[in-house]
Structures are given as structure tokens and as C-alpha cells.
Design a protein around this motif. Sequence first.
Motif, PDB file in Angstrom:
ATOM      1  N   GLY A 163       0.812  -1.214   0.000  1.00  0.00           N
ATOM      2  CA  GLY A 163       0.000   0.000   0.000  1.00  0.00           C
ATOM      3  C   GLY A 163       0.844   1.261   0.000  1.00  0.00           C
ATOM      4  O   GLY A 163       0.471   2.275  -0.615  1.00  0.00           O
ATOM      5  N   PHE A 164       1.996   1.217   0.671  1.00  0.00           N
ATOM      6  CA  PHE A 164       2.891   2.375   0.665  1.00  0.00           C
ATOM      7  C   PHE A 164       3.379   2.675  -0.757  1.00  0.00           C
ATOM      8  O   PHE A 164       3.381   3.821  -1.201  1.00  0.00           O
ATOM      9  N   THR A 166       1.978   1.796  -3.539  1.00  0.00           N
ATOM     10  CA  THR A 166       0.848   2.228  -4.371  1.00  0.00           C
ATOM     11  C   THR A 166       0.562   3.707  -4.170  1.00  0.00           C
ATOM     12  O   THR A 166       0.400   4.458  -5.143  1.00  0.00           O
ATOM     13  N   ASN A 167       0.512   4.138  -2.926  1.00  0.00           N
ATOM     14  CA  ASN A 167       0.266   5.549  -2.642  1.00  0.00           C
ATOM     15  C   ASN A 167       1.393   6.419  -3.177  1.00  0.00           C
ATOM     16  O   ASN A 167       1.151   7.512  -3.708  1.00  0.00           O
ATOM     17  N   ALA A 168       2.631   5.961  -3.048  1.00  0.00           N
ATOM     18  CA  ALA A 168       3.767   6.727  -3.547  1.00  0.00           C
ATOM     19  C   ALA A 168       3.709   6.862  -5.069  1.00  0.00           C
ATOM     20  O   ALA A 168       4.000   7.935  -5.620  1.00  0.00           O
ATOM     21  N   ALA A 169       3.303   5.789  -5.759  1.00  0.00           N
ATOM     22  CA  ALA A 169       3.217   5.838  -7.214  1.00  0.00           C
ATOM     23  C   ALA A 169       2.158   6.842  -7.664  1.00  0.00           C
ATOM     24  O   ALA A 169       2.385   7.634  -8.595  1.00  0.00           O
ATOM     25  N   TYR A 170       0.990   6.827  -7.004  1.00  0.00           N
ATOM     26  CA  TYR A 170      -0.048   7.809  -7.338  1.00  0.00           C
ATOM     27  C   TYR A 170       0.448   9.222  -7.076  1.00  0.00           C
ATOM     28  O   TYR A 170       0.213  10.145  -7.874  1.00  0.00           O
ATOM     29  N   ALA A 171       1.123   9.416  -5.953  1.00  0.00           N
ATOM     30  CA  ALA A 171       1.607  10.753  -5.598  1.00  0.00           C
ATOM     31  C   ALA A 171       2.603  11.260  -6.629  1.00  0.00           C
ATOM     32  O   ALA A 171       2.536  12.432  -7.046  1.00  0.00           O
ATOM     33  N   PHE A 220      -2.679  11.245  -0.823  1.00  0.00           N
ATOM     34  CA  PHE A 220      -1.703  10.159  -0.925  1.00  0.00           C
ATOM     35  C   PHE A 220      -0.462  10.444  -0.083  1.00  0.00           C
ATOM     36  O   PHE A 220       0.085   9.537   0.551  1.00  0.00           O
ATOM     37  N   VAL A 221      -0.026  11.702  -0.082  1.00  0.00           N
ATOM     38  CA  VAL A 221       1.140  12.058   0.724  1.00  0.00           C
ATOM     39  C   VAL A 221       0.822  11.942   2.211  1.00  0.00           C
ATOM     40  O   VAL A 221       1.640  11.449   3.005  1.00  0.00           O
ATOM     41  N   ALA A 222      -0.378  12.380   2.611  1.00  0.00           N
ATOM     42  CA  ALA A 222      -0.767  12.311   4.022  1.00  0.00           C
ATOM     43  C   ALA A 222      -0.793  10.872   4.512  1.00  0.00           C
ATOM     44  O   ALA A 222      -0.394  10.579   5.655  1.00  0.00           O
ATOM     45  N   GLN A 227       1.273   6.966   8.140  1.00  0.00           N
ATOM     46  CA  GLN A 227       1.361   5.524   8.328  1.00  0.00           C
ATOM     47  C   GLN A 227       2.784   4.970   8.373  1.00  0.00           C
ATOM     48  O   GLN A 227       3.054   4.014   9.109  1.00  0.00           O
ATOM     49  N   VAL A 228       3.686   5.545   7.596  1.00  0.00           N
ATOM     50  CA  VAL A 228       5.050   5.004   7.548  1.00  0.00           C
ATOM     51  C   VAL A 228       5.736   5.005   8.914  1.00  0.00           C
ATOM     52  O   VAL A 228       6.409   4.021   9.272  1.00  0.00           O
ATOM     53  N   PRO A 229       5.610   6.070   9.723  1.00  0.00           N
ATOM     54  CA  PRO A 229       6.228   6.008  11.065  1.00  0.00           C
ATOM     55  C   PRO A 229       5.712   4.851  11.916  1.00  0.00           C
ATOM     56  O   PRO A 229       6.483   4.233  12.669  1.00  0.00           O
TER      57      PRO A 229
END
Length: 274
Positions: A163-164, A166-171, A220-222, A227-229
Motif C-alpha cells: 500500500g505504501f 501504491t500511494n507513492a506511485a499515485y503521488a 496520498f502524501v498524508a 502511516q510510515v512512522p
Amino acid sequence: MTTHDPDADSPSNGAPPDAAAGASGEGNRPVPAETGRDDGTARDDDGADEIARQLAAAAERSGLGRIARDETLTPADLVGALGGIRGLAEAILPGLVFLVAYTFTRELVWALTASLGLAVVFTIARLATRSQPTQAIAGLIGVAASAALALWTGRAEDNYVIGFYTNAAYAVAILISLLVRWPLVGLIVGFLMGDGTAWRERRRTYRAMQLLTLVWLGMFVARLIVQVPFYFAGNVEALGATRLLMGVPLYALLLVFSWLVVRAVYPARTTAAE
């Protein structure tokens, strides 16, 4: 545009308004002609138009495509844009089941099995009822890939790694569209509303599409910032909860905001005529 974008099973209602009825008070301003140019710009525009048409075709089946042309937005419309009750269940329940099962048992295998098993049930139900299985199959592939990664590493938090990415790719895709001054959401909305790329010639509409695209980028950045931390801290419960809260609920809020912006710059025919 979505982490897990619950695609609609039926196209949106209503025919697209013509470009002249497009922009609140700006539609009567002539758009510079695109013909007669031999400097290669016309070819570039044709390529951009084709990309935008493909994006719009995909958007027709997504949440934004379902509600973009509606003059009013009801709770039923919003639920339909999110894929209906079944679509919401397919988007939310596998992740929720994994989180609850792991929280209470601390058994990774059992939690992944329950989540994957539910995704399989949703897919079989779609196939058995001969309804559009695309969303369920996509969800099943995502759940299976995430489960495989978590089993391979033995870390429950790795169930969320895909999911990380995927969100990074969209961003990244959205950011590039802003940098080259072709806001991605504007391309989609323009063709959904029958405006093509003419919206770029109207300052108010162009700025609105920039804002809308920037807001989607922010979502997507939010997700990554929040979530990453938790992932690096190994806090599976917080990671899973924020993943759920910033999934469908946040996506639904952005759909409503997008609808409001679209209605502001593309008023109804009767309003524009008055």
C-alpha cells in the motif's frame, strides 16, 4: 485514483454537457484554434488528448465518474460512487478482519488466512452472481500479495508495505502532472464533462483543477506521512487503524469535495443559460 478505488458497476447518469455550457461565466470566451500549426504543438496536444480520453474512460467506472455530472449529491449517490454496499464491504472488511484477528490472537498466519479467505469469498460471490468481478479480483490480488510478503518476512506490519508503494506511485504521477502544467484531475474532469482540454484556456477553471489535483496529491502524501512512522515503529494496531480510516472514509470526503469543485466550475445547463 485510489488506494483501493471501489469502481462502480454502472456508468454515471446523464449526458455530458457541451463545452460551451462548461465554465461558470467563462464558457463564452473563445478558445484559440488548434489548427494550422506546424510546430509540433498540435501533435503534442493530440497525444495529451488521447491520454486524457483514456483516463476519462477509466474515470467513468470510478467514483468520480459516477457523480461528476450529477446536479445534486445524495447519500445514495455517494454510496453508489464508492461501489455500493458490496463494494464497501470488499474494500473494508478484509483489512478490518486482519487487524481484529491479529490484535486479539497475535497469530500472523491465522490473521492473514482470515483476511485472504474473506477476499476469496467476495470474489467467488461476484463470479457466482455474474456481477462485475473486477474490483473483487483486484482486491483479492492485493490481499494475496500483501499476505505473501508478510508471511515471507514474518512481520505483520509488512502486510501494509504494498500500500505504501501504491500511494507513492499515485503521488509521483500526480506531482509530475502538476509540474508539467497538465493537472491529472483536470484531464479526467475535462473529458468527463465534455470539455476536452479547453479548460486549460480558462484561468478560473485551470486554477480550480490545479487545486483539485493538489488536494488529491495531499491525500496520498498524508497517508504516507501518517502511516510510515507506525510501520517503522512496528505498531501494527495503529498502522491498521489509520490505514482503514484514511482509506474509504478519506476517499469519500475527497469525492464530495471534488463534486463541489466540479459543480462550481461546470454549472448545470439551466444555470449557465440564465
